[in-house]
Structure formats: C-alpha cells, structure tokens
Design a protein around this motif. Structure first.
Motif, short mmCIF file in Angstrom:
data_model
loop_
_atom_site.label_atom_id
_atom_site.label_comp_id
_atom_site.label_asym_id
_atom_site.label_seq_id
_atom_site.Cartn_x
_atom_site.Cartn_y
_atom_site.Cartn_z
N GLU A 237 0.83 -1.21 0.00
CA GLU A 237 0.00 0.00 0.00
C GLU A 237 0.86 1.26 0.00
OE1 GLU A 237 -3.51 2.14 2.69
OE2 GLU A 237 -2.80 0.12 3.18
N ARG A 238 1.87 1.29 0.87
CA ARG A 238 2.68 2.51 1.00
C ARG A 238 3.50 2.77 -0.25
NH1 ARG A 238 7.76 3.06 3.50
NH2 ARG A 238 7.54 1.01 4.45
N ARG A 239 4.08 1.72 -0.84
CA ARG A 239 4.88 1.94 -2.04
C ARG A 239 3.99 2.39 -3.20
NH1 ARG A 239 9.38 -2.34 -3.36
NH2 ARG A 239 7.64 -3.79 -3.11
N ALA A 240 2.84 1.80 -3.35
CA ALA A 240 1.94 2.21 -4.43
C ALA A 240 1.57 3.68 -4.30
CB ALA A 240 0.70 1.33 -4.42
N GLU A 241 1.29 4.13 -3.07
CA GLU A 241 0.93 5.54 -2.87
C GLU A 241 2.11 6.45 -3.16
OE1 GLU A 241 -0.53 5.78 1.09
OE2 GLU A 241 -2.42 4.74 0.64
N ALA A 242 3.31 6.04 -2.76
CA ALA A 242 4.50 6.86 -3.01
C ALA A 242 4.79 6.95 -4.51
CB ALA A 242 5.70 6.28 -2.27
N VAL A 243 4.67 5.84 -5.21
CA VAL A 243 4.93 5.84 -6.65
C VAL A 243 3.90 6.73 -7.36
CG1 VAL A 243 4.89 4.42 -8.74
CG2 VAL A 243 6.08 3.60 -6.68
N ALA A 244 2.64 6.62 -6.98
CA ALA A 244 1.60 7.45 -7.61
C ALA A 244 1.87 8.93 -7.35
CB ALA A 244 0.23 7.06 -7.07
N ALA A 245 2.30 9.26 -6.13
CA ALA A 245 2.59 10.65 -5.81
C ALA A 245 3.73 11.19 -6.65
CB ALA A 245 2.92 10.77 -4.32
N VAL A 246 4.79 10.41 -6.79
CA VAL A 246 5.95 10.87 -7.56
C VAL A 246 5.61 10.95 -9.04
CG1 VAL A 246 8.32 10.31 -8.23
CG2 VAL A 246 7.60 10.04 -5.85
N ARG A 247 4.81 10.02 -9.53
CA ARG A 247 4.44 10.05 -10.95
C ARG A 247 3.63 11.30 -11.29
NH1 ARG A 247 5.74 5.75 -14.00
NH2 ARG A 247 6.02 3.70 -13.04
N SER A 248 3.02 11.93 -10.30
CA SER A 248 2.29 13.16 -10.57
C SER A 248 3.23 14.32 -10.88
CB SER A 248 1.41 13.52 -9.37
OG SER A 248 2.19 13.94 -8.25
N VAL A 249 4.52 14.12 -10.58
CA VAL A 249 5.51 15.17 -10.81
C VAL A 249 6.53 14.77 -11.87
CG1 VAL A 249 7.36 16.53 -9.71
CG2 VAL A 249 5.30 15.96 -8.42
N ALA A 250 6.94 13.50 -11.86
CA ALA A 250 8.03 13.06 -12.73
C ALA A 250 7.58 11.91 -13.63
CB ALA A 250 9.22 12.60 -11.87
N ASP A 251 8.17 11.87 -14.81
CA ASP A 251 7.90 10.79 -15.76
C ASP A 251 8.87 9.65 -15.47
OD1 ASP A 251 7.02 9.28 -17.87
OD2 ASP A 251 8.06 10.46 -19.41
N LEU A 252 8.48 8.74 -14.57
CA LEU A 252 9.37 7.66 -14.13
C LEU A 252 9.55 6.61 -15.22
CD1 LEU A 252 8.09 7.07 -10.47
CD2 LEU A 252 10.08 8.41 -11.22
N GLU A 253 10.80 6.19 -15.39
CA GLU A 253 11.11 5.10 -16.31
C GLU A 253 11.03 3.74 -15.64
OE1 GLU A 253 14.95 5.78 -18.00
OE2 GLU A 253 14.48 7.85 -18.61
N PHE A 254 11.29 3.69 -14.32
CA PHE A 254 11.29 2.41 -13.64
C PHE A 254 11.01 2.59 -12.16
CE2 PHE A 254 15.65 4.00 -13.38
CZ PHE A 254 15.98 3.79 -12.04
N VAL A 255 10.47 1.52 -11.55
CA VAL A 255 10.34 1.40 -10.10
C VAL A 255 10.97 0.07 -9.74
CG1 VAL A 255 8.78 1.23 -8.13
CG2 VAL A 255 8.23 2.77 -10.04
N ASN A 256 12.09 0.13 -9.03
CA ASN A 256 12.88 -1.06 -8.71
C ASN A 256 12.61 -1.52 -7.29
OD1 ASN A 256 15.55 -2.27 -7.48
ND2 ASN A 256 15.70 -2.57 -9.69
N GLY A 257 12.50 -2.82 -7.12
CA GLY A 257 12.29 -3.37 -5.78
C GLY A 257 12.88 -4.75 -5.66
N GLY A 258 12.88 -5.23 -4.43
CA GLY A 258 13.21 -6.62 -4.19
C GLY A 258 14.66 -6.95 -4.04
N GLY A 259 14.93 -8.22 -4.18
CA GLY A 259 16.21 -8.87 -4.08
C GLY A 259 15.94 -10.34 -4.33
N THR A 260 17.00 -11.15 -4.45
CA THR A 260 16.79 -12.55 -4.79
C THR A 260 15.81 -13.24 -3.85
OG1 THR A 260 18.96 -12.82 -5.84
CG2 THR A 260 17.94 -14.80 -4.96
N GLY A 261 15.87 -12.91 -2.56
CA GLY A 261 15.00 -13.58 -1.59
C GLY A 261 13.56 -13.14 -1.61
#
Length: 410
Positions: A237-261
């Motif tokens: 929930e929190r990451r989705a809200e943060a990404v949506a907020a930033v996309r309102s300002v910047a044209d994001l090329e990628f949202v990176n997350g995770g790790g092998t585990g």
C-alpha cells in the motif's frame, strides 16, 4: 552433471558425483581457487526469471563482481540493466553496459565530475539520492547543465516500522519513508536545473535478506514469516501511494524493488516495474535458509589439506573468508564436500589455517581438497583474481574478477 542442491542434505551419491566431476575438471589447479558451475548458474537464472513472472530483472553487480558472468546473465532472457554499488564502478562498467543504476549515494567528487563531463556516461548512469542534502552536494560539486541533466533515482525506505517507529525492522537506508516525503523530494528535484528524476528504488531487506526456513531460523521461523507477511501487506500500500505521488511530478522510467530472496512477492506488487537480483545466480550458503527460493549452489572455492593433527581432524590452508554483516556462525564459509565436516569451535575459519572435524576427515590425505561455499555471493570474488568456469566436467574458461582486473569498488 545433475543439479541437485549440494548443501550437505542431498543424496550422498549425487553429492559424490558432483564433486568428483569438479575435482576432475580442476585437477591441474593449485588451491585455493574458485569455480562457478555454469550449468547451475544458468539454471538459477531460469529460476529467477520464472519467479519474476515476466518483469525484468536488474542484475546486482555486487553479487557477481565478475564482468564475464555479468555478460552471461545479461545476454540471456529476463535480465535487463545493472544495479551497481559505487559510481567509480559504474563509470567502468559503462564502457560496456548502457543502463546502470548506482544503488547507493555517492560522495566521490572526482567520479561525479567525470560523469557530468561526458554525454554518454550521463546517459548510461543513474545516481541514487534520498535527501535535499544529496541534491545540495551535487550542486556544489557539479555545474548544472540542463542540456545534459544527471539522471536520478529516489530511494524509498521500505523497511517495516512498528509501535510508532520505535521498532525498525530492515535496512537503515533512506530517510524518505512516506508518500508525502517522496512527493516533497520529487518537487525538490523538479525545480533544480541539471537533474532529472527517472526512477524509484526500495530494497525490502527484511523480506529479501532474512532467512525464514525452519532449518535456518529454528524456533524463530514462524515469527520471521509473520513479520514478512505483515511487511508485504504494509509495503504494497505505502509503495503504491508513493509511486503514484511521484508520478504526478516526474515521468518515471522504472520502479525497482526486491532482491533474490523476495523476487516472487516483489513481482506481485503492481507498482514495481523491475526487480533487483543477483546473489541467486551463485546461491551462497546463506540461501540454504531461504524458503521462497531454492537455487542450486553454483560457486565454490577449494582449499588444500595440509595437516592431519589427530584422528577425526584435518587442517586446511587458509579459509577465513568471512562474510560481511553482523558477526556470527552464518557469516562463515560452509564446508560442503566431503559432507559432514564442521569447524572447530575454538578456531573457526582461520586466516592461515582452518581445522575441520568429522568422520570424513580420516579419509582425507595431505594435498586433498575441501570444497567450501562462501556465506554471501559476490564477496567470494574479493578473495580471488580469477574464477574458473566449469561445464560438463571441464574448465571452459578462466575469467577475471573485479580484483583480477585491478579494481576494488567496495
């Protein structure tokens, strides 16, 4: 070669066969040396690709620290781009690779000036920031150039906090935690000349980097799994809200997350467009305690037996290749073959000698080999200049590590 898990719990015949092949392939080499089994490496790449359910995997360079093996991973399907760990490393890799995100902020002013002075480097490399202080540092040391802006990625803190922040579970990385924090940073970047915000990153270490299998965590494993489940729900929930907020300002090329585990759970997050991974290609010893992914051990190092101090004990030369992190038994290399070997409690893995105990010790002679796995992935490459690549019982190449190419970027 059959690719069952060579962790000491496989069928003895399968383990014996695998290391007999490795032994024949490397019979002419003088230990200590490191090997990577290409069959297992390629199988692990396929496992990661399957778990990513179609999302691209950004290769974590620190997990390999070998350009030849990075080329191999990136040449296959599923992998796209590199997640580097220092800017000097990225400048070097950019001689060959064209999409590098530096995962950690830099304070290397020489490297920053080199990046800002070169159009092609500025196009290929993305810097990490998480504060106005970082932006001010860039402005002090690099002349803004709106016609050649520096690419920036904003790191979001995706650790789990409980009890109003009094309990913090996860890596201590970015101060940018809430969607409001992220939006404020996006506006701050947007109003500054010479920089463009192109991505967001968040490393959920409390999910991707914590052992949760029963054999690894003993009685703690149900609590670890509960923590990870709570964290996944909160983070989605929190990451989705943060990404949506930033996309309102910047044209994001990628949202990176995770790790092998955490490839499986991170891939299921709709706000994430790509997943960071790399350690699973080598499958170091720490991965024996992971439940979400079961890659095949692919990277090993061999030590020579040089002493037989008494029955039931042999001594190998060197071997103290201890991993970073909180000191503990899980940071030691893992004796893998002959099976059933264990460290002496009084010496552990030593700088100049490593006593090993177990029934198999009496079957080893001076000059025989003990095969080990490093606790972590790329740190093995800091101990050797080259890695011997083995396929179907033969050494097919000897390739340099970063150290072997004369570079140290840790």
């Amino acid at each position: 070669m059959g690719y069952q898990r060579a962790t000491g719990v496989d069928a003895p015949a399968a383990l014996e066969h695998r290391f007999a092949e490795l032994g024949r392939a490397t019979a002419g080499l003088q230990p200590p040396f490191a090997v990577v089994d290409l069959g297992a490496f390629d199988t692990n790449a396929a496992i990661l690709r399957r778990n990513a359910i179609g999302k691209p995997l950004r290769l974590a360079s620190k997990s390999l620290r070998c350009r030849a093996l990075m080329r191999r991973a990136l040449a296959g399907p599923g992998f796209k781009g590199i997640l580097g760990f220092t800017l000097p490393e990225a400048l070097w890799l950019a001689e060959e690779f064209d999409d590098i995100v530096v995962a950690y902020p830099t304070a290397d002013t020489d490297a920053l000036r080199a990046l800002a002075a070169d159009d092609e480097l500025a196009r290929r490399i993305t810097l990490m920031v998480d504060s106005v202080e970082h932006l001010d540092f860039l402005r002090r040391h690099v002349e803004p150039n709106p016609s050649r802006p520096l690419r920036l990625c904003l790191e979001l803190d995706v650790s789990l906090e409980l009890l109003g922040g009094r309990v913090h579970i996860g890596a201590h990385r970015s101060p940018v935690r809430t969607p409001e924090h992220a939006l404020d940073m996006a506006h701050e970047i947007d109003k500054r000349p010479g920089v463009d915000l192109v991505g967001i990153m968040g490393y959920e270490g409390q999910i991707a980097g914590v052992q949760d299998a029963f054999s690894a965590a003993a009685l703690k494993y149900p609590l670890v799994r509960l923590m990870q489940r709570v964290s996944r729900i909160e983070l989605a929930e929190r990451r989705a809200e943060a990404v949506a907020a930033v996309r309102s300002v910047a044209d994001l090329e990628f949202v990176n997350g995770g790790g092998t585990g955490s490839v499986i759970s991170t891939a299921a997050d709709p706000s994430v467009t790509e997943i960071a991974a790399g350690s699973g290609l080598y499958s170091p010893a720490l991965f024996d305690g992971y439940r979400s992914i079961r890659p095949i051990p692919a990277a090993f190092f061999a030590l020579p037996v040089v002493r037989r101090p008494r029955p039931g004990i042999v001594t190998a030369l060197g071997g103290g290749w201890v991993a970073s992190g909180v000191p503990g038994p899980d940071r030691l290399p893992k004796p893998t073959f002959p099976s059933g070997m264990r460290f002496s409690k009084t010496e552990g893995a030593g700088e100049v000698q490593t006593p090993l105990k177990g029934r198999a010790a009496d079957g080893l002679a001076i000059g025989d080999r003990v095969w080990m796995r490093h606790a972590k992935a790329g740190e093995l490459a800091e101990r050797v200049n080259t890695i011997h690549l083995v396929r179907n019982g033969e050494v097919v190449a000897e390739v340099p590590t970063y150290r072997g190419e004369g570079h140290a970027f840790a």
